[in-house]
Design an enzyme around this catalytic site. Structure first.
Site, PDB file in Angstrom:
ATOM      1  N   PRO A  57       0.817  -1.218   0.000  1.00  0.00           N
ATOM      2  CA  PRO A  57       0.000   0.000   0.000  1.00  0.00           C
ATOM      3  C   PRO A  57       0.848   1.264   0.000  1.00  0.00           C
ATOM      4  O   PRO A  57       2.076   1.217  -0.035  1.00  0.00           O
ATOM      5  CB  PRO A  57      -0.797  -0.133   1.303  1.00  0.00           C
ATOM      6  CG  PRO A  57       0.155  -0.819   2.221  1.00  0.00           C
ATOM      7  CD  PRO A  57       0.925  -1.792   1.352  1.00  0.00           C
ATOM      8  N   TRP A  58       0.158   2.412   0.131  1.00  0.00           N
ATOM      9  CA  TRP A  58       0.797   3.704  -0.053  1.00  0.00           C
ATOM     10  C   TRP A  58       1.235   4.375   1.243  1.00  0.00           C
ATOM     11  O   TRP A  58       1.851   5.430   1.202  1.00  0.00           O
ATOM     12  CB  TRP A  58      -0.124   4.659  -0.812  1.00  0.00           C
ATOM     13  CG  TRP A  58      -1.565   4.652  -0.379  1.00  0.00           C
ATOM     14  CD1 TRP A  58      -2.600   4.020  -1.003  1.00  0.00           C
ATOM     15  CD2 TRP A  58      -2.133   5.302   0.767  1.00  0.00           C
ATOM     16  NE1 TRP A  58      -3.772   4.237  -0.324  1.00  0.00           N
ATOM     17  CE2 TRP A  58      -3.519   5.027   0.771  1.00  0.00           C
ATOM     18  CE3 TRP A  58      -1.618   6.096   1.789  1.00  0.00           C
ATOM     19  CZ2 TRP A  58      -4.389   5.500   1.746  1.00  0.00           C
ATOM     20  CZ3 TRP A  58      -2.480   6.574   2.780  1.00  0.00           C
ATOM     21  CH2 TRP A  58      -3.841   6.276   2.760  1.00  0.00           C
ATOM     22  N   SER A  86       1.687   0.520  -4.638  1.00  0.00           N
ATOM     23  CA  SER A  86       0.445   1.231  -4.930  1.00  0.00           C
ATOM     24  C   SER A  86       0.656   2.198  -6.089  1.00  0.00           C
ATOM     25  O   SER A  86       1.720   2.814  -6.216  1.00  0.00           O
ATOM     26  CB  SER A  86       0.005   2.019  -3.694  1.00  0.00           C
ATOM     27  OG  SER A  86      -0.955   2.994  -4.029  1.00  0.00           O
ATOM     28  N   SER A 100      -6.613  -3.159   2.532  1.00  0.00           N
ATOM     29  CA  SER A 100      -7.938  -3.205   3.138  1.00  0.00           C
ATOM     30  C   SER A 100      -8.454  -4.635   3.242  1.00  0.00           C
ATOM     31  O   SER A 100      -7.999  -5.546   2.539  1.00  0.00           O
ATOM     32  CB  SER A 100      -8.919  -2.376   2.312  1.00  0.00           C
ATOM     33  OG  SER A 100      -9.199  -3.019   1.081  1.00  0.00           O
ATOM     34  N   GLU A 143      -2.015  -8.828   5.645  1.00  0.00           N
ATOM     35  CA  GLU A 143      -2.032  -7.868   6.762  1.00  0.00           C
ATOM     36  C   GLU A 143      -3.046  -6.813   6.387  1.00  0.00           C
ATOM     37  O   GLU A 143      -2.816  -5.979   5.521  1.00  0.00           O
ATOM     38  CB  GLU A 143      -0.640  -7.279   6.985  1.00  0.00           C
ATOM     39  CG  GLU A 143      -0.522  -6.549   8.323  1.00  0.00           C
ATOM     40  CD  GLU A 143      -0.640  -5.043   8.173  1.00  0.00           C
ATOM     41  OE1 GLU A 143      -1.714  -4.516   8.552  1.00  0.00           O
ATOM     42  OE2 GLU A 143       0.302  -4.413   7.693  1.00  0.00           O
ATOM     43  N   CYS A 185      -1.710   1.308   9.903  1.00  0.00           N
ATOM     44  CA  CYS A 185      -2.691   0.248  10.150  1.00  0.00           C
ATOM     45  C   CYS A 185      -2.872   0.000  11.642  1.00  0.00           C
ATOM     46  O   CYS A 185      -3.976  -0.264  12.113  1.00  0.00           O
ATOM     47  CB  CYS A 185      -2.284  -1.032   9.433  1.00  0.00           C
ATOM     48  SG  CYS A 185      -0.655  -1.662   9.873  1.00  0.00           S
TER      49      CYS A 185
END
Length: 469
Positions: free
Chosen positions: A140-141, A167, A217, A238, A272
């Protein structure tokens, strides 16, 4: 400079797509938009490179140490680029690069240990460990380099090769990192690909991939698992977090306020395992909210390249819109903004650090994952009520308990349904510890030796004992 498209995903430019600086809302570079049909060749090269890479653990250790050195040497080039595309303060980008190098060094020194089986039979049985093959990583970013390293360091140390997809919001620093690592690693051991969907979905379901590791997500994680199931590839997921912090009656509010604030707002809340809900005793709730609000009102928010900035922008326009919707709904539901509560009136994707009081327990800002600079503070009247509320969502990544009586705090922490619980701090991880979520927050384990063995499969050899012939 390319035309800005602040309300959409990065826009097309032929076979390339643009990357937006979240501090300005304007595109400043572009990268290849690789086609899904290119994956056969990419995965094929990774498979061929695997044959030699898996065969020489001594050479792997040497190469991974050289890779760590190369990452550190490239810090002055990587950090500004990471800040430009992600938004975080430059000091945090340098810290992310340091963590990337540290992961490479840590896993370079981990070696799987054969294990003998003593089962009373007249044979010697030994468990050995073998790599899986090409691994796909989808990152992810929010921490592009650090989370990439959390995937490629154990995978490569175990003898696998990797195809890494960042991402589309933050591909630039990862592409540069791939070039830096290419100087230290054999060709095609680590390949960075860039592109928009369906590239990630095709990578997760590619039949030549033996392990898919994903951070993102819950909804996308489920789709990744479904794709990987087609080829029975292993998955490590994760996923989201909605970590609760429970403050006990004996907590010293001013003493812990700074730590609690940054546990929630580091990286603009885009972590997260950040604190995303605070439960405080009813008599302390207003004091806690005001202590956090004072910090929210005074923290310097600005472009990450500005040395005075402590908080940068939200990374992208869709996420900013989500944060705005979540906050507006909470306010409509009866919450009160003790600080913030609105987008800042300036270019870029800036949202005022927000402390909410009185949000209903059913509000999306409480039950979901806001993933931005917004924190609800909720009152509880009994500790059982607080624990039930903390455990009352589908998430189970982390949680924390804050108080003076450490034994009591630990007893409360033991009741949390999550993968990691902290006492009087939050979201601090050692490279040597396992990192895993409960419930919807994940599948599989990353970190420490568990991360290494998650990239290996057992191989059992039986042979007669010498005295049996």
């Amino acid at each position: 400079m390319a035309t800005s498209r602040p309300d959409h995903l990065p826009g097309p430019r032929g076979e390339r797509f643009t990357v937006v600086d979240p501090a300005t809302g304007e595109a400043f570079d572009d990268v290849p938009d690789q086609r899904p049909d290119e994956l056969d060749a990419v995965v094929g090269r990774a498979h061929r490179a695997w044959q030699d890479w898996r065969a020489d653990p001594v050479a792997r250790t040497t190469a991974l140490h050289a890779a760590a050195d190369a990452v550190e040497a490239a810090g002055d080039a990587l950090a500004p680029l990471l800040t430009r595309e992600q938004g975080k303060p430059l000091a945090e980008s340098f810290a992310e690069i340091d963590r990337t190098a540290a992961r490479l060094r840590y896993f370079a020194e981990l070696t799987p240990v054969p294990q003998s089986i003593a089962d009373g039979r007249p044979v010697h049985s030994e468990i050995r460990w073998r790599p899986l093959g090409p691994v796909a990583a989808i990152v992810p970013w929010n921490f592009p380099l650090q989370l990439a390293a959390a995937k490629f360091a154990p995978a490569l140390a175990a003898g696998n090769t990797m195809v890494l997809k960042p991402s589309p919001f933050t591909p630039l620093a990862t592409r540069l990192l791939g070039s830096v690592l290419a100087a230290a690693l054999p060709e095609n051991v680590l390949t960075v690909i860039t592109g928009r969907e369906p590239l990630g979905a095709r990578l997760a379901s590619h039949p030549g991939v033996r392990h898919v590791t994903f951070t993102g997500s819950v909804a996308t994680g489920r789709a990744v698992a479904e794709g990987a199931a087609a080829s029975l590839a292993r998955v490590t997921l994760e996923l989201g977090g909605n970590d609760a912090a429970i403050l006990l009656e004996d907590v010293e509010v001013e003493r812990i306020a700074d730590r609690l604030f940054w546990a929630a707002f580091r990286n603009c809340g885009q972590v997260c395992m950040a604190v995303k809900r605070v439960y405080a005793p009813a008599r302390l709730c207003a004091e806690v909210a005001e202590a956090l609000a004072q910090r929210a009102r005074t923290v310097v928010v600005g472009p990450g390249l500005d040395p005075d900035s402590r908080l940068g922008p939200v990374n992208n326009a869709p996420q900013l819109a989500r944060v705005e919707r979540c906050t507006a709904q909470a306010l409509a539901d009866g919450a009160r903004a003790v600080a913030g509560g609105h987008r800042l009136d300036r270019p870029g994707y800036f949202f005022a650090p927000t402390i909410l009081a009185g949000a209903p327990p059913t509000s999306a800002v409480v039950t979901g994952e806001q993933f931005g600079p917004v924190l609800p503070v909720l009152a509880y009247r009994s500790l059982d009520e607080a624990v039930e509320a903390a455990n009352g969502t589908g998430f189970g990544l982390g949680g924390s308990v804050w108080g003076t009586d450490l034994d009591r705090a630990e007893a409360v922490a033991d009741r949390l349904e999550c993968g990691t619980a902290w006492i009087n701090h939050h979201a601090e991880l050692s490279l040597a510890q396992p990192f895993a979520g409960a419930k919807d927050s994940g599948v599989g384990v990353a970190g420490g030796p568990w991360g290494l063995y998650g990239n290996l499969r057992p191989f059992v050899v039986h042979r007669p004992r010498k005295d049996r012939g």
